[in-house]
Motif scaffolding. Structure first.
Motif, PDB file in Angstrom:
ATOM      1  N   THR A   7       0.789  -1.297  -0.183  1.00  0.00           N
ATOM      2  CA  THR A   7       0.126  -0.046  -0.154  1.00  0.00           C
ATOM      3  C   THR A   7       0.820   1.240  -0.163  1.00  0.00           C
ATOM      4  O   THR A   7       0.531   2.218  -0.857  1.00  0.00           O
ATOM      5  CB  THR A   7      -0.988   0.153   1.176  1.00  0.00           C
ATOM      6  N   GLY A  10       2.126   1.709  -3.536  1.00  0.00           N
ATOM      7  CA  GLY A  10       1.130   2.032  -4.364  1.00  0.00           C
ATOM      8  C   GLY A  10       0.750   3.409  -4.059  1.00  0.00           C
ATOM      9  O   GLY A  10       0.550   4.134  -5.100  1.00  0.00           O
ATOM     10  N   LYS A  43       3.204  -5.493  -9.951  1.00  0.00           N
ATOM     11  CA  LYS A  43       1.998  -6.226  -9.117  1.00  0.00           C
ATOM     12  C   LYS A  43       1.113  -5.278  -8.541  1.00  0.00           C
ATOM     13  O   LYS A  43      -0.137  -5.378  -8.851  1.00  0.00           O
ATOM     14  CB  LYS A  43       2.419  -7.091  -7.994  1.00  0.00           C
ATOM     15  N   ILE A  44       1.608  -4.114  -8.218  1.00  0.00           N
ATOM     16  CA  ILE A  44       0.762  -2.948  -7.508  1.00  0.00           C
ATOM     17  C   ILE A  44      -0.206  -2.400  -8.495  1.00  0.00           C
ATOM     18  O   ILE A  44      -1.298  -2.137  -8.492  1.00  0.00           O
ATOM     19  CB  ILE A  44       1.605  -2.038  -6.612  1.00  0.00           C
ATOM     20  N   GLN A  46      -0.963  -3.547 -11.386  1.00  0.00           N
ATOM     21  CA  GLN A  46      -1.952  -4.422 -11.680  1.00  0.00           C
ATOM     22  C   GLN A  46      -3.164  -4.621 -10.897  1.00  0.00           C
ATOM     23  O   GLN A  46      -4.205  -4.597 -11.457  1.00  0.00           O
ATOM     24  CB  GLN A  46      -1.334  -5.988 -11.903  1.00  0.00           C
ATOM     25  N   ARG A  47      -3.012  -4.669  -9.636  1.00  0.00           N
ATOM     26  CA  ARG A  47      -4.211  -4.545  -8.548  1.00  0.00           C
ATOM     27  C   ARG A  47      -4.776  -3.187  -8.948  1.00  0.00           C
ATOM     28  O   ARG A  47      -6.189  -3.158  -9.027  1.00  0.00           O
ATOM     29  CB  ARG A  47      -3.570  -4.698  -7.068  1.00  0.00           C
ATOM     30  N   GLN A  50      -6.925  -3.593 -12.046  1.00  0.00           N
ATOM     31  CA  GLN A  50      -8.037  -4.270 -11.825  1.00  0.00           C
ATOM     32  C   GLN A  50      -9.192  -3.804 -11.043  1.00  0.00           C
ATOM     33  O   GLN A  50     -10.329  -4.118 -11.097  1.00  0.00           O
ATOM     34  CB  GLN A  50      -7.523  -5.546 -11.253  1.00  0.00           C
ATOM     35  N   ALA A  51      -8.904  -2.767 -10.306  1.00  0.00           N
ATOM     36  CA  ALA A  51      -9.855  -2.051  -9.379  1.00  0.00           C
ATOM     37  C   ALA A  51     -10.363  -1.073 -10.239  1.00  0.00           C
ATOM     38  O   ALA A  51     -11.116  -0.059  -9.930  1.00  0.00           O
ATOM     39  CB  ALA A  51      -9.098  -1.539  -7.969  1.00  0.00           C
ATOM     40  N   VAL A  81      -8.345  -1.072  -1.800  1.00  0.00           N
ATOM     41  CA  VAL A  81      -7.921  -1.899  -2.713  1.00  0.00           C
ATOM     42  C   VAL A  81      -6.729  -2.576  -2.357  1.00  0.00           C
ATOM     43  O   VAL A  81      -6.424  -3.744  -2.774  1.00  0.00           O
ATOM     44  CB  VAL A  81      -7.850  -1.138  -3.814  1.00  0.00           C
ATOM     45  N   LEU A  82      -5.781  -1.738  -1.894  1.00  0.00           N
ATOM     46  CA  LEU A  82      -4.332  -2.307  -1.902  1.00  0.00           C
ATOM     47  C   LEU A  82      -4.133  -3.265  -0.573  1.00  0.00           C
ATOM     48  O   LEU A  82      -3.343  -3.992  -0.435  1.00  0.00           O
ATOM     49  CB  LEU A  82      -3.435  -0.967  -1.825  1.00  0.00           C
TER      50      LEU A  82
END
Length: 138
Positions: A7, A10, A43-44, A46-47, A50-51, A81-82
């Motif tokens: 987080t 991010g 990876k962050i 990507q999350r 996706q959100a 989200v994170l």
């Protein structure tokens, strides 16, 4: 409350992106700026994609861009989200019913209340409020 490094990183990425919301940012560029792992930032990103917080584009002129103006993205939303899947305490997570003092514990309700208050406070701020100053070109 403690946030994970996932987080933290991010939020740093989004703070930079909020400083130039119409510009695409590559994970390589952000990794270099913050001296962080490109793989971890991917990876962050990507999350976040996706959100629906960022949109990623491949190729020349690509990179990640915010899907909404920074003033429309609440910090509480980003943290939710994170931090998804990260329980504040063990009893909030999967299998938390295995707690030996569940049923008589009076701490759990207070921690849930504190967690809600923390996120509600973050919901009062947006990415625009925490955008990094644009880098100075020399």
């Amino acid at each position: 409350m403690r946030l994970t490094s996932f987080t933290d990183y991010g939020l740093r990425m989004l703070m930079r992106m909020a400083s130039a919301p119409d510009r695409g940012f590559s994970t390589a560029e952000l990794a270099a700026e913050f001296d962080l792992s490109r793989n971890h930032l991917s990876k962050i990103m990507q999350r976040l994609a996706q959100a629906g917080i960022v949109e990623t584009r491949r190729g020349a002129g690509g990179g990640a861009v915010l899907t909404r103006p920074p003033g429309d993205i609440r910090l509480g939303e980003v943290v939710r989200v994170l931090e998804a899947g990260q329980a504040l305490v063990e009893c909030f997570g999967p299998g938390g019913a295995d707690c030996t003092i569940d049923g008589c514990c009076r701490l759990k309700v207070r921690l849930r209340s504190a967690e809600r208050a923390f996120l509600a406070d973050l919901d009062r701020s947006t990415l625009a409020d925490i955008a990094l100053p644009a880098p100075v070109s020399v």
